[in-house]
Each structure stands twice: as structure tokens, then as C-alpha cells.
Design a protein around this motif. Structure first.
Motif, PDB file in Angstrom:
ATOM      1  N   UNK A  31       0.828  -1.201   0.000  1.00 34.34           N
ATOM      2  CA  UNK A  31       0.000   0.000   0.000  1.00 34.34           C
ATOM      3  C   UNK A  31       0.867   1.258   0.000  1.00 34.34           C
ATOM      4  N   UNK A  32       0.535   2.191  -0.891  1.00 34.15           N
ATOM      5  CA  UNK A  32       1.184   3.497  -0.927  1.00 34.15           C
ATOM      6  C   UNK A  32       0.142   4.597  -0.990  1.00 34.15           C
ATOM      7  N   UNK A 353     -10.577  11.676  13.671  1.00 35.46           N
ATOM      8  CA  UNK A 353     -11.768  11.624  12.818  1.00 35.46           C
ATOM      9  C   UNK A 353     -11.544  10.742  11.588  1.00 35.46           C
ATOM     10  N   UNK A 354     -11.303  11.337  10.434  1.00 39.30           N
ATOM     11  CA  UNK A 354     -11.411  10.575   9.189  1.00 39.30           C
ATOM     12  C   UNK A 354     -10.267   9.598   8.948  1.00 39.30           C
ATOM     13  N   UNK A 359      -7.861   3.521   7.008  1.00 45.22           N
ATOM     14  CA  UNK A 359      -6.908   2.413   7.120  1.00 45.22           C
ATOM     15  C   UNK A 359      -7.270   1.532   8.310  1.00 45.22           C
ATOM     16  N   UNK A 360      -6.692   0.326   8.308  1.00 44.04           N
ATOM     17  CA  UNK A 360      -7.019  -0.639   9.368  1.00 44.04           C
ATOM     18  C   UNK A 360      -6.277  -0.349  10.664  1.00 44.04           C
ATOM     19  N   UNK A 361      -5.092   0.253  10.582  1.00 45.64           N
ATOM     20  CA  UNK A 361      -4.300   0.553  11.774  1.00 45.64           C
ATOM     21  C   UNK A 361      -3.713   1.955  11.649  1.00 45.64           C
ATOM     22  N   UNK A 379       2.426  -1.976   8.366  1.00 42.88           N
ATOM     23  CA  UNK A 379       1.613  -2.323   9.521  1.00 42.88           C
ATOM     24  C   UNK A 379       0.181  -1.861   9.413  1.00 42.88           C
ATOM     25  N   UNK A 380      -0.232  -1.491   8.207  1.00 41.71           N
ATOM     26  CA  UNK A 380      -1.616  -1.058   7.998  1.00 41.71           C
ATOM     27  C   UNK A 380      -2.027  -1.389   6.581  1.00 41.71           C
TER      28      UNK A 380
END
Length: 400
Positions: A31-32, A353-354, A359-361, A379-380
Motif C-alpha cells: 500500500x502506498x 476523525x477521518x 486504514x485498518x491501523x 503495519x496497515x
């Protein structure tokens, strides 16, 4: 490990953000992220970058970095090509971390810090919306609506804002009370009234919390040298931690003159890309603190070189974040592995907030410090709800 596909995602609710996912034949996805001009970057990735890297090994990070960042198009700028290369590079490091089962900071040589000190940039939730790219708040314009409406608070109630940050454990904050005056005169002149209004913000902070918090002043490159120096001479009495981007960052000589005459430490700059620009500013003795944005300077690969360059000049680094959660996570990894990293910028209004929905982490913020992540890679991952959003726009390129 061959790259088999590149997928990009944009949201209407966050129109400046673009996420890039790189898929491999092993099923690992990196992911980037990059920021501003999301549609243009997306187009470039699929029309120009994808043909260059699809089918290539995802582990040849330095080679692909050279192809994308040091190639003919966009070389040495911070425009579309560099932002695309930055997002792809972050995703490739995420893949490498997952392949090796290590957090990225371990792959960069291991952690130099047990945790990373954070400072709060006093932006509001809507600071980077498409219609209001930079809210130039003037006294009396608006009232604070909620606890994290920090951009209005630093004008309307700076003492209370500083107190709330101290209570949360922050040791530093960043504000930009002179931006409205700069916009009014195109940065050519600062009136006595505008000067007093800007200085009062710092005065109220010092009266409220004394020296329990550092205060950075952001200038967004909006002033000419003469006006920037006029502000610096008055601002110095309030002991600002740094003056960030007081001038346009295209003249190392002019910035060096400012630094020498202002006698306030100078920080720069999220707007610079690649080693060359930072080398020129450091060689001109124009910087005290080096700020770099991983999504604009060339990704993790280029950022670690810039960090090492700064270290050779005995200058600390403080990675930028007023953008997106993936870049924040990548920046934390870089900072943890850099002996000269002293701060990681955060926006508590975003974190609370957003960012949570994207993202998950997220990095764990505890008493003004970001803790070390322990999962492989970044890590996410992109939150599942992002692509399920009816207004999400995705585009995909695959290897032949």
C-alpha cells in the motif's frame, strides 16, 4: 516476486488523497499513498508508470526507484511524476516488509528510538478539503465548534488550545497566524495591525502555558524576504521553535540570508523533492531543521537518503504529515530508523476523525509520543469500507 497489477483508489470525500496498491504473483499487496492532484497522479500511474514496472520484481526497489524518480520526465521536481513514484515506492517497501516479516524500520537498519515525539499541527478536519485548500482564518471569522477545531482555536482561543495540548501530553504545536496578512498583501507588506494580531496569538500561548510547549510558526512560503524579516524581528521574543518555509523554497541563498538575519531557526521543506534540492539548501546553510514529505520527495527510498544527508550536516529531521494516514505511518518508520529524527508531525483533528475510516491501523499516540508499530511492512492496510464507498473511484492496470 513479479508485480502483476497496480490499483488506485480515490474518494470524493477525500479528493486530494490517492491510494496505490501493488499486487504481486505471491498474493502480497503493498500500500502506498500520495496527496494533491490525485486524478492527475492516477492518470500518470496507469499511463506511464505501470508499463515501466508491471512484470518487474517488486523487491528491486532501488532499481525501480531510479527508473521512476531519476528518469527523464519529472526529474528533480515535486509534481505528478514524483508523487506517483513516491506512492509506488512506499508500496514496494510495504511488500518487502511483508515478505521478510519485519516492520519497515527494521529493514532501514533498525530502530534508533523507542518512540517518536509528536507535535500537533493545528489544522481542522476540513483543512485539506477540495474547496478550501487552506483556510485563512482571521479574528472573528468563526467560532470553535468542537474540541479539535484547532485552526479556528489558535486564532480565537490560543491559550485554551495550548492548555488542551499540554493536557494531552503534546510538547509542541504548530500554527500560522500570519497567513491571512500574507494573503491580503500577496506577501509584500505586513501592517502594524496585522503584526500585532499575529503576535498576540503567541503572547496568549506563552501567558497560558509558559514554556511547557514549543511553538512552531508556519509561513507557507507566502512572504518576501523583507516582510519575513520584519515578522521575525518581532516574533523572536516569543521563542518560536522554528520558522517554517518563511520564503518560497526556490532560493537557498535568500533563505540563508533570512536565517542569518532573523536569528530564528529555519525549517524546510515539505515542498522540496529529491536529494538535490535538500543538498543545495544544506550547503547554503539555509536550514536548521529538515522537513520532508515522503509522498512528495520520492518515497521511503529517497527520504532515507535525504535523512542521511541531513545527518551528515548535523541537522535534525521532522517528517511532514498533514496529508494522509499511510504517509504518516511510512514517516514514522523512517523517523524511528533515523538517528537525527526529533519530531513526527501529526494532526490530532485528522487522527481523531477521518483517518480512522481510511486504514485498518493507525500509529498509537500516547502522551505526545507515537509508539513503535510491530506488524510487518507498514503495519496497515486500506480499510475495506474505502472501496465499498459508492463514490469510490478505482482504476486497475495488469501485466500482460
Amino acid at each position: 516476486m513479479r508485480i502483476t497489477a497496480i490499483e488506485t483508489t480515490r474518494l470524493q470525500t477525500q479528493p486530494n488523497l490517492l491510494w496505490v496498491e501493488i499486487e504481486t504473483e505471491a498474493g502480497i499487496v503493498g500500500l502506498g499513498e500520495t496527496f494533491r492532484g490525485a486524478e492527475a497522479v492516477e492518470t500518470y500511474i496507469h499511463s506511464m508508470a505501470a508499463p515501466l514496472i508491471l512484470g518487474q520484481s517488486a523487491l528491486d526497489i532501488e532499481r525501480l526507484h531510479k527508473i521512476l524518480l531519476r528518469g527523464y520526465l519529472g526529474f528533480n521536481g515535486s509534481g505528478v511524476e514524483t508523487r506517483a513514484a513516491s506512492a509506488i515506492d512506499i508500496a514496494l517497501w510495504d511488500i518487502l516488509g511483508q515478505v521478510t516479516g519485519q516492520p519497515i524500520y527494521q529493514l532501514l537498519g533498525g530502530a534508533c528510538h523507542e518512540r517518536m515525539r509528536a507535535y500537533n499541527t493545528c489544522a481542522g478536519v476540513d483543512y485539506n478539503s477540495k474547496s478550501i485548500q487552506r483556510r485563512l482564518v482571521q479574528p472573528g471569522d468563526a467560532k470553535v465548534r468542537h474540541r479539535y477545531d484547532d485552526q479556528i482555536a489558535f486564532i480565537e482561543s490560543p491559550g485554551e488550545l495550548a492548555q488542551s495540548l499540554v493536557e494531552e501530553g503534546f510538547g509542541a504545536m504548530k500554527i500560522w497566524p500570519f497567513d491571512g496578512a500574507a494573503a491580503a498583501s500577496d506577501g509584500q507588506y505586513v501592517s502594524a495591525q496585522a503584526m500585532r494580531q499575529g503576535l498576540e496569538v503567541f503572547e496568549k500561548i506563552r501567558l497560558a502555558v509558559g514554556d511547557r510547549i514549543e511553538v512552531m510558526c508556519e509561513f507557507h512560503s507566502m512572504w518576501n524576504v523583507t516582510s519575513a524579516l520584519s515578522i521575525a524581528r518581532e516574533l523572536k521574543q516569543y521563542r518560536p521553535f522554528w520558522a517554517e518555509d518563511p520564503l518560497k523554497m526556490d532560493s537557498p541563498g535568500a533563505l540563508a540570508d533570512y536565517r542569518r538575519l532573523a536569528q530564528i531557526p529555519v525549517c524546510g521543506s515539505e515542498t522540496l523533492a529529491a536529494q538535490g534540492a535538500f543538498r543545495d539548501h544544506l550547503a547554503a546553510h539555509a536550514l536548521d531543521y529538515v522537513m520532508l514529505d515522503l509522498s512528495w520527495c520520492g518515497g521511503i527510498t529517497e527520504a532515507r537518503k535525504i535523512a542521511s544527508l541531513a545527518d551528515a550536516y548535523q541537522k535534525p529531521i521532522a517528517p511532514h504529515d498533514c496529508t494522509g494516514p499511510v504517509v504518516l505511518m511510512a514517516s514514522l518508520h523512517l523517523g524511528l530508523a533515523s538517528p537525527n529524527a526529533i519530531f513526527q508531525e501529526v494532526v490530532r483533528a485528522f487522527l481523531s476523525t477521518f483517518y480512522k475510516d481510511l486504514v485498518t491501523e493507525l500509529p498509537v499516540l500516547e502522551n505526545g509520543y507515537l509508539l513503535r508499530p510491530d506488524k510487518p511492512g507498514l503495519g496497515t492496510s486500506l480499510a475495506p469500507g474505502v472501496k465499498r464507498d459508492p463514490a469510490a473511484s478505482t482504476r486497475r492496470s495488469t501485466a500482460a
